[in-house]
Write a protein that holds these residues in place. Structure first.
Motif, PDB file in Angstrom:
ATOM      1  N   PRO A 161       0.857  -1.185   0.000  1.00 46.34           N
ATOM      2  CA  PRO A 161       0.000   0.000   0.000  1.00 46.34           C
ATOM      3  C   PRO A 161       0.896   1.240   0.000  1.00 46.34           C
ATOM      4  CG  PRO A 161      -0.661  -1.546   1.715  1.00 46.34           C
ATOM      5  CD  PRO A 161       0.647  -2.032   1.188  1.00 46.34           C
ATOM      6  N   TYR A 162       0.441   2.293  -0.669  1.00 48.39           N
ATOM      7  CA  TYR A 162       1.290   3.480  -0.737  1.00 48.39           C
ATOM      8  C   TYR A 162       0.456   4.754  -0.825  1.00 48.39           C
ATOM      9  CZ  TYR A 162       0.353   3.903  -5.784  1.00 48.39           C
ATOM     10  OH  TYR A 162      -0.256   4.068  -7.004  1.00 48.39           O
ATOM     11  N   ALA A 163       1.059   5.819  -0.345  1.00 45.99           N
ATOM     12  CA  ALA A 163       0.574   7.174  -0.564  1.00 45.99           C
ATOM     13  C   ALA A 163       1.717   7.926  -1.234  1.00 45.99           C
ATOM     14  CB  ALA A 163       0.160   7.823   0.740  1.00 45.99           C
ATOM     15  N   GLU A 164       1.457   9.165  -1.629  1.00 47.44           N
ATOM     16  CA  GLU A 164       2.490   9.918  -2.338  1.00 47.44           C
ATOM     17  C   GLU A 164       2.183  11.415  -2.274  1.00 47.44           C
ATOM     18  OE1 GLU A 164       2.357   8.748  -6.493  1.00 47.44           O
ATOM     19  OE2 GLU A 164       0.181   8.638  -6.411  1.00 47.44           O
ATOM     20  N   VAL A 165       3.140  12.205  -2.728  1.00 43.62           N
ATOM     21  CA  VAL A 165       2.931  13.629  -2.875  1.00 43.62           C
ATOM     22  C   VAL A 165       3.063  13.961  -4.349  1.00 43.62           C
ATOM     23  CG1 VAL A 165       5.385  14.134  -2.405  1.00 43.62           C
ATOM     24  CG2 VAL A 165       3.658  15.944  -2.140  1.00 43.62           C
ATOM     25  N   ILE A 171      -4.342   9.982   8.371  1.00 42.34           N
ATOM     26  CA  ILE A 171      -5.391   9.749   7.375  1.00 42.34           C
ATOM     27  C   ILE A 171      -5.018   8.589   6.455  1.00 42.34           C
ATOM     28  CG2 ILE A 171      -6.534  10.742   5.355  1.00 42.34           C
ATOM     29  CD1 ILE A 171      -6.336  13.479   6.803  1.00 42.34           C
ATOM     30  N   PHE A 172      -3.794   8.584   5.952  1.00 39.96           N
ATOM     31  CA  PHE A 172      -3.374   7.563   4.999  1.00 39.96           C
ATOM     32  C   PHE A 172      -3.177   6.186   5.634  1.00 39.96           C
ATOM     33  CE2 PHE A 172      -1.096  11.245   2.733  1.00 39.96           C
ATOM     34  CZ  PHE A 172      -2.198  11.510   1.942  1.00 39.96           C
ATOM     35  N   PHE A 173      -2.495   6.165   6.774  1.00 43.39           N
ATOM     36  CA  PHE A 173      -2.011   4.905   7.335  1.00 43.39           C
ATOM     37  C   PHE A 173      -2.711   4.498   8.632  1.00 43.39           C
ATOM     38  CE2 PHE A 173       1.561   6.934   5.027  1.00 43.39           C
ATOM     39  CZ  PHE A 173       1.668   6.015   3.988  1.00 43.39           C
TER      40      PHE A 173
END
Length: 273
Positions: free
Chosen positions: A6-10, A252-254
């Motif tokens: 799983p990933y988030a990014e800018v 929020i993301f994790f």
């Protein structure tokens, strides 16, 4: 790390300077969370294709948004918290599995954290810039009840629109006008950032106990902060807001609280990079 995590990014344009991946991945490692955080260059023209692709990616948790997309991304998100009306800019977008993209803004909370920590009680502020970051910071200052706000902007109409949207009876001055006497000066623009013109202001009109807060963090020691320190003014650098807003987005993301007790270690890591 693998592409299956799983990933988030800018996202932003430019994006090479972003320290957000270092911050989020530091926290992920500290907490033992198997996920990752990346940075992705996205132009204004590329936003529709970007969001179309990410909506189809089950591993994508969402993204932070930096210059120049904080206003444009509102066209691609749902807004259950009323961020469009209250702030008018978004810097955090969360992906709901099988559902809509939810937009919010963690810039306002991140900006306020060091001021609240220091028990800042000022009554007047000057904001340099009238873009997406300025919207969040103006919202934050009005939430503190700061009654006297001046916007310094290249485009007077845009500066006035910023005040009007927030319902603030402030004033707009040009970039070459003299600063008013104020308790707080905030650079919300990209001036002073690597590759951008310097922000070189005469700070003499500011109050003797004023705080100068520059949200630029590349470089961390901007010309504005150097000038402020020469005058003996209190300064807050771009890492203050960057880390603060990142911590809110991290949750929020994790779905985990950032280990803020390790801020000193994180800051040293960022300064060494």
């Amino acid at each position: 790390m693998t592409d299956k995590l799983p990933y988030a990014e800018v996202i932003g344009d430019p994006i090479e300077h972003s320290k957000s991946p270092m911050i989020h991945n530091f926290w992920l490692d500290a907490l033992g969370i198997e996920a990752e955080y990346k940075k992705t260059h996205v132009t204004s023209e590329g936003l529709p294709v970007y969001f179309l692709a990410r909506r189809a990616d089950p591993d994508w948790l969402g993204c932070n948004v930096t210059i120049p997309h904080k206003i444009a991304v509102m066209d691609y998100t749902d807004d259950p918290g009323g961020v469009r009306e209250r702030i008018g800019a978004m810097n955090t977008i969360a992906s709901e599995t099988g559902g809509p993209l939810i937009g919010t803004n963690t810039d306002a909370g991140g900006f306020l954290q060091p001021l609240l920590r220091d028990k800042w009680k000022g009554q007047s502020a000057v904001l340099v810039g009238a873009g997406g970051a300025a919207r969040a910071i103006l919202f934050a200052l009005t939430s503190l009840g700061v009654p006297d706000i001046t916007v310094m902007a290249r485009d007077a109409g845009r500066g006035q629109a910023l005040l009007d949207r927030a319902g603030v009876k402030g004033r707009v001055i040009g970039m070459t006008d003299a600063l008013p006497k104020a308790d707080l000066l905030v650079n919300t623009s990209s001036l002073g950032m690597v590759g951008q013109p310097l922000l070189d202001l005469d700070l003499k009109p500011l109050a003797d106990d004023a705080t100068v807060y520059d949200i630029v963090y590349a470089p961390l020691e901007t010309q504005l902060l150097k000038t402020a320190r020469t005058r003996g003014l209190r300064t807050l650098d771009g890492l203050e807001m960057l880390i603060g807003q990142a911590a809110l987005a991290f949750d929020i993301f994790f779905d985990a609280e950032a280990p803020r007790e390790r801020d000193e270690e994180l800051r040293a890591l960022l300064l060494a990079a």
